[in-house]
Each structure stands twice: as structure tokens, then as C-alpha cells.
Design an enzyme around this catalytic site. Structure first.
Site, mmCIF file in Angstrom:
data_model
loop_
_atom_site.group_PDB
_atom_site.id
_atom_site.type_symbol
_atom_site.label_atom_id
_atom_site.label_comp_id
_atom_site.label_asym_id
_atom_site.label_seq_id
_atom_site.Cartn_x
_atom_site.Cartn_y
_atom_site.Cartn_z
ATOM 1 N N HIS A 278 7.652 49.962 27.172
ATOM 2 C CA HIS A 278 7.244 50.827 26.063
ATOM 3 C C HIS A 278 7.700 52.275 26.266
ATOM 4 O O HIS A 278 8.071 52.689 27.365
ATOM 5 C CB HIS A 278 5.723 50.793 25.910
ATOM 6 C CG HIS A 278 4.992 51.337 27.123
ATOM 7 N ND1 HIS A 278 4.862 52.680 27.377
ATOM 8 C CD2 HIS A 278 4.385 50.702 28.159
ATOM 9 C CE1 HIS A 278 4.195 52.872 28.499
ATOM 10 N NE2 HIS A 278 3.901 51.672 28.998
ATOM 11 N N GLY A 279 7.639 53.052 25.195
ATOM 12 C CA GLY A 279 7.978 54.469 25.254
ATOM 13 C C GLY A 279 6.935 55.279 26.005
ATOM 14 O O GLY A 279 5.843 54.806 26.329
ATOM 15 N N GLU A 280 7.288 56.515 26.247
ATOM 16 C CA GLU A 280 6.441 57.401 27.049
ATOM 17 C C GLU A 280 5.125 57.739 26.342
ATOM 18 O O GLU A 280 5.063 57.870 25.117
ATOM 19 C CB GLU A 280 7.198 58.696 27.346
ATOM 20 C CG GLU A 280 6.468 59.666 28.254
ATOM 21 C CD GLU A 280 7.235 60.953 28.427
ATOM 22 O OE1 GLU A 280 8.035 61.042 29.391
ATOM 23 O OE2 GLU A 280 7.052 61.871 27.594
ATOM 24 N N THR A 281 4.074 57.887 27.139
ATOM 25 C CA THR A 281 2.777 58.409 26.670
ATOM 26 C C THR A 281 2.485 59.695 27.433
ATOM 27 O O THR A 281 3.126 60.004 28.444
ATOM 28 C CB THR A 281 1.641 57.404 26.935
ATOM 29 O OG1 THR A 281 1.382 57.351 28.352
ATOM 30 C CG2 THR A 281 1.991 56.007 26.424
ATOM 31 N N GLU A 282 1.462 60.420 26.987
ATOM 32 C CA GLU A 282 1.059 61.621 27.711
ATOM 33 C C GLU A 282 0.580 61.270 29.115
ATOM 34 O O GLU A 282 0.792 62.028 30.065
ATOM 35 C CB GLU A 282 -0.040 62.364 26.941
ATOM 36 C CG GLU A 282 0.417 62.988 25.638
ATOM 37 C CD GLU A 282 1.484 64.056 25.813
ATOM 38 O OE1 GLU A 282 1.504 64.720 26.879
ATOM 39 O OE2 GLU A 282 2.302 64.243 24.893
ATOM 40 N N TRP A 283 -0.050 60.120 29.255
ATOM 41 C CA TRP A 283 -0.512 59.701 30.587
ATOM 42 C C TRP A 283 0.667 59.394 31.503
ATOM 43 O O TRP A 283 0.598 59.654 32.696
ATOM 44 C CB TRP A 283 -1.453 58.502 30.474
ATOM 45 C CG TRP A 283 -2.851 58.878 30.059
ATOM 46 C CD1 TRP A 283 -3.239 59.989 29.380
ATOM 47 C CD2 TRP A 283 -4.040 58.116 30.302
ATOM 48 N NE1 TRP A 283 -4.589 59.981 29.163
ATOM 49 C CE2 TRP A 283 -5.109 58.848 29.720
ATOM 50 C CE3 TRP A 283 -4.316 56.908 30.917
ATOM 51 C CZ2 TRP A 283 -6.431 58.393 29.759
ATOM 52 C CZ3 TRP A 283 -5.618 56.450 30.955
ATOM 53 C CH2 TRP A 283 -6.672 57.185 30.389
ATOM 54 N N ASN A 284 1.735 58.832 30.961
ATOM 55 C CA ASN A 284 2.951 58.645 31.768
ATOM 56 C C ASN A 284 3.449 59.996 32.282
ATOM 57 O O ASN A 284 3.773 60.146 33.464
ATOM 58 C CB ASN A 284 4.070 58.008 30.950
ATOM 59 C CG ASN A 284 3.876 56.531 30.691
ATOM 60 O OD1 ASN A 284 4.268 56.038 29.636
ATOM 61 N ND2 ASN A 284 3.293 55.794 31.630
ATOM 62 N N GLU B 51 -0.207 45.418 30.866
ATOM 63 C CA GLU B 51 -0.012 46.027 32.176
ATOM 64 C C GLU B 51 -1.046 45.490 33.161
ATOM 65 O O GLU B 51 -2.059 44.894 32.764
ATOM 66 C CB GLU B 51 -0.123 47.558 32.052
ATOM 67 C CG GLU B 51 0.025 48.352 33.343
ATOM 68 C CD GLU B 51 1.381 48.178 33.998
ATOM 69 O OE1 GLU B 51 1.586 47.113 34.636
ATOM 70 O OE2 GLU B 51 2.229 49.103 33.891
#
Length: 213
Positions: free
Chosen positions: A9-15, A82
Site C-alpha cells: 500500500h501507499g504511504e501513511t503518516e504512521w509510515n 499486516e
């Protein structure tokens, strides 16, 4: 031959903040949506017959962006989620290092040996995710399948396909919107590429511009 496009998946703020997500349902960031749009352009010319995704929002949204160029519905399967990070979910890597020094050392060096406190192990994750992958491949034999999942999930799947010990999982890098292409034949499985992020390069795939609205 059955071809699988296995996608993180694309980036999240947590990533971005190195915060463990696991089963926490964190949305894509604007950067993550941009990454997914770029991958859409990369895959616009591919003949994708069916799309699957983990049921977590960041995977679903990534899959829906890709699906928009192929007029396909996204089918959800929670087995592609995940790893469940239990007590680590919501914590940053430094916070986990401070609170769980022995566990994080095992996680670094021997990830296949650790049962995450309150969560699951890579071994348990691999069992459910690989079962899901084989089910999907058997159901759609001879087709091209896109599956959007998660970094840990994909690492364990690649270990299963390559018959690698799970302690080698960190040797298989998976960036956000990484593309892995795997071909399943009757007598063998061939990995065509791993962690392909060329779609994120400036000016990548201009030939696809007129195929994507």
C-alpha cells in the site's frame, strides 16, 4: 500461467513517523495517494483481470485507485492484513526499543522467532497470508491478479515462495507501493521482480499518460 502483481500500500503518516500500524486502520497520506496514482500509471497498460486487497483502509484505497483504470471491483480478504503488532501498535520504533529492549533485539536479528507481545508472529502471518495467496491463484488460474497488502505480509509471502527462513525477511525490502511480480506455473513459481518502485521516478511511464484520466 497465472501472474500475480503483489503490491504494498501507499504511504501513511504512521509510515512516515516509523509508527507501527499492524491491524490499526490508518488512512493513506496525500503522499500515499500520489504514490498509488503513479502506480496506476505504471499498471495502466497491464491486463489485470481481478483485484484483491487486505481489508485495512490503506490497502483498500490503494487498490481502488489502481482499479479505477481497469473497471474492476476490489475483493477484500482479511488474511492479507499486516502482522498484528499487539502492544506495539501506535508506538514508534524508539518507543518500542525503550519499552521492549530484548524483544526488539530479537525482532531485528531473528524476526521469524518473535511472537510480538499481545500480537502474532511472522510465522502465523505467513500461514494465513500464504493460504490466501494460494486460494486466489487456484481460483483465478490463468489470469492476471493484483493483490494489495502490507510490507510484513509481502515479506513473509516472498519467503514462502523462495523457501527462505523467516529470519531473512528484512533482507527483502518493501517500499510503499512496491510492485512484486510473480508467475505461477504448474511445476514452478518464478519471481519476475521485487520491490519495483520505478513508477515513483520523475517522468516515469509518460506513454501511459493518455490512458489514465
Amino acid at each position: 500461467m497465472t501472474k500475480v502483481y503483489l503490491i504494498r500500500h501507499g504511504e501513511t503518516e504512521w509510515n512516515l513517523n516509523r509508527r507501527y500500524q499492524g491491524h490499526s486502520d490508518i488512512a493513506l497520506s496525500e503522499q500515499g495517494r500520489y504514490q498509488a496514482q503513479q502506480l496506476l500509471r505504471r499498471l495502466a497498460h497491464e491486463n489485470i483481470d481481478v483485484l484483491y486487497a487486505s481489508d485495512l483502509g490503506r490497502a483498500v484505497e490503494t487498490a481502488q485507485i489502481i482499479a479505477s483504470a481497469h473497471q474492476k471491483e476490489v475483493q477484500l480478504d482479511q488474511r492479507f492484513r499486516e502482522c498484528h503488532f499487539g502492544q506495539w501498535e501506535g508506538l514508534t520504533f524508539p518507543e518500542i526499543e525503550k519499552a521492549y529492549p530484548q524483544e526488539i533485539e530479537t525482532w531485528r536479528k531473528r524476526p521469524g522467532q518473535l511472537l510480538v507481545p499481545g500480537g502474532e508472529s511472522f510465522a502465523l502471518l505467513q500461514v494465513r497470508a500464504y493460504e490466501a495467496l494460494l486460494d486466489v491463484v487456484a481460483k483465478h488460474k490463468g489470469e492476471n491478479i493484483a493483490i494489495v497488502a502490507h510490507g510484513g505480509t509481502i515479506r513473509t509471502l516472498l519467503c514462502a515462495i523462495l523457501d527462505l527462513d523467516l529470519d531473512r525477511a528484512w533482507q527483502l525490502k518493501q517500499d510503499n507501493t512496491a510492485l512484486n511480480i510473480i508467475s505461477f506455473y504448474d511445476d514452478q513459481t518464478v519471481i519476475e521482480c521485487i520491490n519495483d518502485t520505478t513508477h515513483l521516478l520523475v517522468g516515469a511511464f509518460p506513454q501511459c499518460e493518455n490512458k489514465v484520466e
